[in-house]
Design an enzyme around this catalytic site. Structure first.
Site: not given
Ligand code: RYJ
Ligand code: ZN
Length: 265
Positions: A67, A96, A98, A108, A121, A207
């Site tokens: 993703h 990462h 988007h 986003e 991000h 997000t």
């Molecule tokens: N797109 S965002 O908001 O920067 C974003 C940043 C990090 C995570 C992430 O580490 N998900 C895995 C976890 F931590 F196990 F839940 C998801 C979204």
């Molecule tokens: Zn992100």
């Protein structure tokens, strides 16, 4: 239910099934950053420049998780974040992206409804909290500012030489689940604008599921330029169902009672 994604069957409108906070949360991200009118971002003269200390990473993994594509340094990374709206020091975890399948969509966050073709991000966690001592613990902590994510818009223009080592690697992680160890050093600092003074900041969430409401968001006003070829490289990354990831962005969420602060007039 199939793991979450961005297709009709498993995209943002379905996430509430496994993740009720998607619909019930009052501090969800992303949001549309409105700069004029009633609910607009309010200038806060107390907001200081964001301070990053990003020594070049020497060891990291670059992963296509189906993703997004994610750059994660191995242990021992000393990169830190402070300043801005933050009262604590944060440790860098990963960055990462988007993106969309054309230049009129992909970011986003939005600015007065405008989307940029992509958004970078930089994910950090509060390394001074007595309640957790790792990123994973921080995410699960319910602390309202366990994480801080720096958001940078990408726009199409000149080739970005600092991001070239990353965009050149995208073809090597075309298949979902594939990863490569990043060859050589990567200087993240060189990717960012010199001065990190002009930004929006607000309390939000991850997000993507689990959509945890633990993020202090800092979204910078100035976009980072990348070339059309660099944008196209993102659009060739596959989602694990034999299709390119063509829009891994969540639509904007309601602001509810939140206010957005701006560090600039
Ligand atoms: N797109 S965002 O908001 O920067 C974003 C940043 C990090 C995570 C992430 O580490 N998900 C895995 C976890 F931590 F196990 F839940 C998801 C979204
Ligand atoms: Zn992100």
């Amino acid at each position: 239910m199939a793991p979450w994604g961005y297709s009709k069957e498993n995209g943002p409108a379905t996430w509430h099934k496994d993740c009720p906070i998607a619909n019930t949360g009052v501090r969800q991200s992303p949001i549309d950053l409105i700069t004029t009118g009633q609910t607009c971002a309010k200038y806060d003269s107390n907001l200081k420049p964001v301070i990053v200390s990003y020594p070049a990473f020497s060891e990291a993994t670059f992963l296509n998780n189906g993703h997004s594509v994610q750059f994660q340094p191995s242990a021992g990374n000393l990169s830190e974040l402070s300043g801005g709206p933050l009262t604590k020091k944060y440790k860098f975890e990963q960055f990462h992206f988007h993106w969309g399948n054309n230049d009129s969509e992909g970011s986003e966050h939005r600015v007065n409804g405008k989307m940029y073709p992509a958004e970078l991000h930089l994910v950090h966690w509060n390394s001074e909290s007595p309640n957790f001592s790792s990123f994973q613990e921080a995410v699960g902590s319910n602390d309202p500012h366990a994480l801080c994510v720096l958001g940078f818009f990408l726009k199409v223009g000149a080739e970005n030489a600092s991001l070239k080592p990353i965009t050149d690697l995208l073809s090597k992680v075309k298949n979902a689940g594939s990863s490569v160890s990043f060859p050589g050093k990567f200087d993240l600092k060189a990717v960012l604008p010199e001065t990190l003074t002009d930004y929006y900041t607000y309390d939000g969430s991850l997000t993507t599921p689990p959509l945890a409401e633990c993020v202090k968001w800092i979204v910078f006003k100035e976009p980072i330029e990348v070339s059309t070829a660099q944008m196209e490289a993102f659009r060739a990354v596959d989602d694990g169902h034999g299709k390119p990831i063509t829009g891994n962005y969540r639509p904007p969420c309601p602001l509810h009672t939140r206010t957005v602060a701006a560090s600039f007039k």
